[in-house]
Each structure stands twice: as C-alpha cells, then as structure tokens.
Design a protein around this motif. Structure first.
Motif, PDB file in Angstrom:
ATOM      1  N   LYS A  99       0.838  -1.200   0.000  1.00  0.00           N
ATOM      2  CA  LYS A  99       0.000   0.000   0.000  1.00  0.00           C
ATOM      3  C   LYS A  99       0.874   1.252   0.000  1.00  0.00           C
ATOM      4  O   LYS A  99       0.607   2.207  -0.739  1.00  0.00           O
ATOM      5  CB  LYS A  99      -0.930  -0.010   1.219  1.00  0.00           C
ATOM      6  CG  LYS A  99      -1.921   1.100   1.235  1.00  0.00           C
ATOM      7  CD  LYS A  99      -2.939   0.917   0.131  1.00  0.00           C
ATOM      8  CE  LYS A  99      -4.088   1.881   0.295  1.00  0.00           C
ATOM      9  NZ  LYS A  99      -5.090   1.707  -0.766  1.00  0.00           N
ATOM     10  N   ALA A 100       1.926   1.257   0.793  1.00  0.00           N
ATOM     11  CA  ALA A 100       2.824   2.419   0.852  1.00  0.00           C
ATOM     12  C   ALA A 100       3.531   2.639  -0.485  1.00  0.00           C
ATOM     13  O   ALA A 100       3.664   3.781  -0.933  1.00  0.00           O
ATOM     14  CB  ALA A 100       3.845   2.247   1.980  1.00  0.00           C
ATOM     15  N   PHE A 101       3.976   1.557  -1.136  1.00  0.00           N
ATOM     16  CA  PHE A 101       4.633   1.700  -2.443  1.00  0.00           C
ATOM     17  C   PHE A 101       3.701   2.376  -3.442  1.00  0.00           C
ATOM     18  O   PHE A 101       4.080   3.303  -4.150  1.00  0.00           O
ATOM     19  CB  PHE A 101       5.058   0.343  -3.023  1.00  0.00           C
ATOM     20  CG  PHE A 101       6.069  -0.423  -2.235  1.00  0.00           C
ATOM     21  CD1 PHE A 101       7.017   0.214  -1.450  1.00  0.00           C
ATOM     22  CD2 PHE A 101       6.082  -1.809  -2.290  1.00  0.00           C
ATOM     23  CE1 PHE A 101       7.958  -0.506  -0.733  1.00  0.00           C
ATOM     24  CE2 PHE A 101       7.015  -2.532  -1.580  1.00  0.00           C
ATOM     25  CZ  PHE A 101       7.954  -1.891  -0.798  1.00  0.00           C
ATOM     26  N   GLY A 102       2.475   1.882  -3.523  1.00  0.00           N
ATOM     27  CA  GLY A 102       1.520   2.440  -4.474  1.00  0.00           C
ATOM     28  C   GLY A 102       1.186   3.893  -4.178  1.00  0.00           C
ATOM     29  O   GLY A 102       1.134   4.731  -5.088  1.00  0.00           O
ATOM     30  N   SER A 103       0.986   4.198  -2.923  1.00  0.00           N
ATOM     31  CA  SER A 103       0.654   5.562  -2.518  1.00  0.00           C
ATOM     32  C   SER A 103       1.803   6.520  -2.819  1.00  0.00           C
ATOM     33  O   SER A 103       1.603   7.592  -3.389  1.00  0.00           O
ATOM     34  CB  SER A 103       0.328   5.584  -1.021  1.00  0.00           C
ATOM     35  OG  SER A 103       0.106   6.885  -0.565  1.00  0.00           O
ATOM     36  N   ALA A 104       3.010   6.110  -2.447  1.00  0.00           N
ATOM     37  CA  ALA A 104       4.174   6.970  -2.679  1.00  0.00           C
ATOM     38  C   ALA A 104       4.401   7.192  -4.174  1.00  0.00           C
ATOM     39  O   ALA A 104       4.684   8.317  -4.602  1.00  0.00           O
ATOM     40  CB  ALA A 104       5.414   6.357  -2.025  1.00  0.00           C
TER      41      ALA A 104
END
Length: 161
Positions: A99-104
């Motif tokens: 989730k963090a990868f996609g958001s960033a």
C-alpha cells in the motif's frame, strides 16, 4: 484484515505499538517514546502516507516522509513500519508496504529508503524480499542501551529511471 488510512483516533493504539519497539528493542535508535498527540499530528501532516492494518483493531502501521530536508530530496521518502508481535509472519507487513509503495508512487515519489538497525536481520530479509537493495552500512552510528549499533541503508525504486 484490512489496510486503511490512519485516523487521529488511531493515535493511542499506534503510539502504544511504537513505544514497545522503542522501549524493548534496538530496532530503532529512538529512545523518546511517541505520544498520542504527536502521532495524531503526524497522521494529519502525512495525508495519504500513513496506513493502518486492522484485524479488527490496529495491529500494525506504515508511514513515510521525506528522506532528508531540502527540495532536492522531495522525491525520496523513508518509511517506518511497526507491527504487533502477534501480527508478524502473516503477510500484514507485506500488505502495508505494498500500500505504501503504491501511494508513494502516485504522489510522484521515486525512491523509498529503509534505515534498518544492524541488530535486526529479520528486517533486512523482509525488505530484501520486497525488492529493496542494500546501498550502505554505517558502522556504529547509533547508540542505545549502552551499545553501538550499525545502520543499514536499503532502497527501492518506485518509478522508472
């Protein structure tokens, strides 16, 4: 288990989780415990960059912020991930990081950094499995509980070059 954006009312549970790591491990060089107010402010200051795993209560979180100060570093972020002990080994950390990868990446971030205590080989293996590459080791730059600690830096490219 679901991944959702952190809310200010999560702050007390998240501070409690983080403070266990601060008090009981060498996995973070931080010695000052987090306050619920400080966590709530961080959640407010990091829209789209603070995620919680519910099962159904919070059992982990990931957040990220700019890697270093200055406009030249605006596309590089460093993350923190914390899970309760019972949440470890069930894919929750991987789901949070995904989730963090996609958001960033959606926010235009190019690189995500991991700054890992040399006393935490499990974190090195976890990040390696997620595609992070080792980029440096800084011997004895941290000190906690009367021990010198190495800092291991790893990075993952979030966008093409």
């Amino acid at each position: 288990m679901r991944i959702r954006g952190a809310r200010p009312d999560d702050a007390e549970a998240l501070a409690a989780m983080w403070n266990v790591m601060i008090r009981e491990t060498l996995f973070t060089f931080t010695t000052e415990e987090k306050s619920p107010g400080g966590i709530a402010a961080m959640i407010k200051d990091r829209p789209g960059a603070f995620w919680v795993a519910d099962a159904p209560e919070p059992v982990g979180f990931v957040t990220y912020g700019q890697f270093r100060a200055g406009t030249g570093y605006a596309a590089s972020v460093e993350h923190s991930i914390v899970l309760t002990q019972s949440a470890q080994g069930h894919g929750i950390g991987r789901a949070l990081m995904t989730k963090a990868f996609g958001s960033a990446a959606q926010q235009g971030r190019h690189v995500m950094m991991a700054a890992i205590s040399g006393t935490n080989p499990g974190a090195v293996a976890f990040h390696s499995a997620l595609g992070f590459l080792p980029v440096g080791r800084l011997p004895e730059v941290g000190r906690k509980h009367d021990q010198w600690i190495d800092l291991i830096l790893m990075q993952k490219m979030l966008s093409g070059r």
